[in-house]
Write an enzyme that holds these catalytic residues in place. Structure first.
Site, PDB file in Angstrom:
ATOM      1  CG  ASN A 154      -0.365  -0.228   2.509  1.00  0.00           C
ATOM      2  OD1 ASN A 154       0.809  -0.567   2.619  1.00  0.00           O
ATOM      3  ND2 ASN A 154      -1.150  -0.052   3.564  1.00  0.00           N
ATOM      4  CD  GLU A 250       3.474   0.685   9.698  1.00  0.00           C
ATOM      5  OE1 GLU A 250       2.490   1.315   9.268  1.00  0.00           O
ATOM      6  OE2 GLU A 250       4.644   0.922   9.343  1.00  0.00           O
ATOM      7  CB  CYS A 284      -2.083  -0.612   9.009  1.00  0.00           C
ATOM      8  SG  CYS A 284      -0.846   0.699   9.085  1.00  0.00           S
TER       9      CYS A 284
END
Length: 475
Positions: A154, A250, A284
């Site tokens: 992304n 992450e 996210c």
């Protein structure tokens, strides 16, 4: 014939015996191909990096910073070229893709400057006990060595730069593994590092199939630090394979927007839309559920619905708000969550429609906690509204999540907001704003299954260094 992109290894551009073809998610057209590296080629990458590390770490911070500033300048010069490819490769709006490149350059510049502020300290033993008053400790930070940086689809450029720049300014060397869908964009980023003239072996790239080299690049004992952004499942696997080596992870999130009775509902709706549907929800840090007080739910839901209906739907080259998801598997997963909520009685306030990987934005009201959509991360353009009757209920639902990345609180009662923030089991709480990464000098972290370690430029530099203390006695 589409372009064959090459890996950058030990100062040279190299093809491999095998390749991976990359296709555009929106059109299905072939965009190019990247090398499918073998384990033997990975060995060469790591050996080259290890050989280059002593000379790189011996440079001063200001010398390393000069290289990074050159990289940032090149990225700014080439932002449209890189952004055009990035837009096609991950189905991101062109303006957003160019902005990603610009932000990456800004992070790299900031990391270069932050490195100049990394200072050691001198400690006196007499601060602890009188018997040690003549002992002095000189405490400095040293690089950990070889950093494996793995970025997600992304943000294949931005979330590469945020790993690479802090590592390099600290004196580490890099092996950069871009995502398969995002590899071309990652290799365009690599061109900037190559043109900037970093010494051979300091910055290297690895592309290849996860089934062939995924575990190998992580388990390899040449790697001293693993910095990964991606799914929680893969992150947990990396954590197990890392053993005693330090990691930065992450991972996923199920970020809640908690809306109190006194919130500015227009401001709230605007932020929820931007937070939930930016890049079609494939973030996210996206707003992934709204926990709203029943007394203001009807008014808020209508405001959100109006804004959802105003979102544009189409292709990345048109700068549409909602574009096709990254692949069919992702679209299938989102569709499964939608069908589950619909079957269990959630109220769909917009049309449920899918064309290939393109899922139209969907707003569900009256979602209940027995629905998958209340708990699972969709990574797509679907937003559940969960009505609550108390702040305590909102906090309880938010904290029951396996994730703990971020949350938002919308209210005009700031002392109350801080009290709620203290109770939320997340890394960051935003007040009267959408959940989001940044700014990049702020700490960025996740609790529970949302990650490990603290990011943000200064914190990333600290994470990818280790402390050495040299103690001597004054005569």
């Amino acid at each position: 014939m589409t372009k064959q992109y090459k890996n950058y290894v030990n100062g040279e551009w190299k093809l491999s015996e095998n390749e991976i073809k990359i296709y555009e998610p929106a059109s299905g057209a072939e965009l190019g191909s990247v090398p499918a590296m073998s384990t033997e080629e990975v060995d060469y990458v790591y050996a080259s990096a290890k050989k280059a590390q002593p000379a790189w770490r011996s440079l001063s911070y200001i010398e390393r910073a000069a290289y990074l500033h050159k990289v940032a300048d090149i990225l700014m010069r080439d932002k449209e070229k890189i952004g055009a490819v990035l837009s096609k490769e991950v189905a991101k709006g062109y303006k957003s893709a160019v902005s990603e490149v610009v932000r990456t350059a800004e992070i790299i510049n900031y990391a270069a400057e932050e490195g100049l502020r990394m200072e050691g300290e001198v400690l006196e033993g007499g601060s602890f006990e009188a018997a040690s008053k003549k002992k002095i400790a000189v405490v400095r930070r040293e690089p950990v060595g070889l950093v494996l940086a793995i970025s997600p689809f992304n943000y294949p450029v931005n979330l590469a730069g945020s790993k690479i720049a802090p590592a390099l300014i600290a004196g580490n060397v890099i092996a950069f593994k871009p995502p398969t869908q995002g590899s071309i964009s990652g290799l365009l980023l690599a061109e900037a590092f190559a043109e900037a003239g970093l010494p051979a072996g300091v910055f290297n790239t690895i592309t290849g199939r996860g089934s062939e080299i995924g575990d190998y690049i992580v388990e390899h004992q040449a790697v001293n630090f693993i910095n990964f952004t991606g799914s929680t499942g893969i992150g947990e696997r990396i954590g197990k394979m890392a053993g005693m080596r330090p990691i930065m992870l992450e991972l996923g999130g199920k970020d809640s927007a908690i809306v109190l009775e006194d919130a500015d509902l227009e401001l709230t709706a605007k932020n929820i839309i931007a937070g939930a549907f930016g890049y079609s929800g494939q973030r996210c840090t996206a707003v992934k559920r709204v926990l709203v007080m029943e007394s203001v739910a009807d008014e808020l839901v209508e405001k959100i619905r109006e804004k959802v209906l105003a979102l544009t739907i189409g292709n990345p080259e048109d700068d549409a708000d909602i574009t096709p998801l990254i692949d069919t598997k992702s679209a299938d997963y989102v569709e499964g969550l939608i069908n589950d909520a619909n079957d269990k009685g959630a109220a769909a306030l917009t049309e449920i429609k899918r064309e290939g990987n393109l899922i139209c934005p969907i707003l569900f009201d009256k979602v209940t906690t027995d629905m998958r959509l209340a708990w699972e991360e969709p990574f797509g353009p679907v937003l559940p509204i969960i009505r609550v009757t108390s702040v305590e209920e909102a906090i309880e639902i938010s904290n029951k999540s396996e994730y703990g990345l971020q949350a938002s609180i919308f209210t005009n009662d700031f002392p109350r907001a801080f009290g709620i923030a203290e109770q939320l089991e997340v890394g960051t709480v935003h007040i009267n704003n959408k959940t989001q990464r940044g700014t990049d000098n702020f700490p960025f972290l996740g609790a529970k299954k949302s990650g490990a370690g603290i990011q943000g430029v200064k914190y990333s530099i600290e994470a990818m260094t280790t402390v050495k203390s040299v103690v001597f006695d004054i005569k």
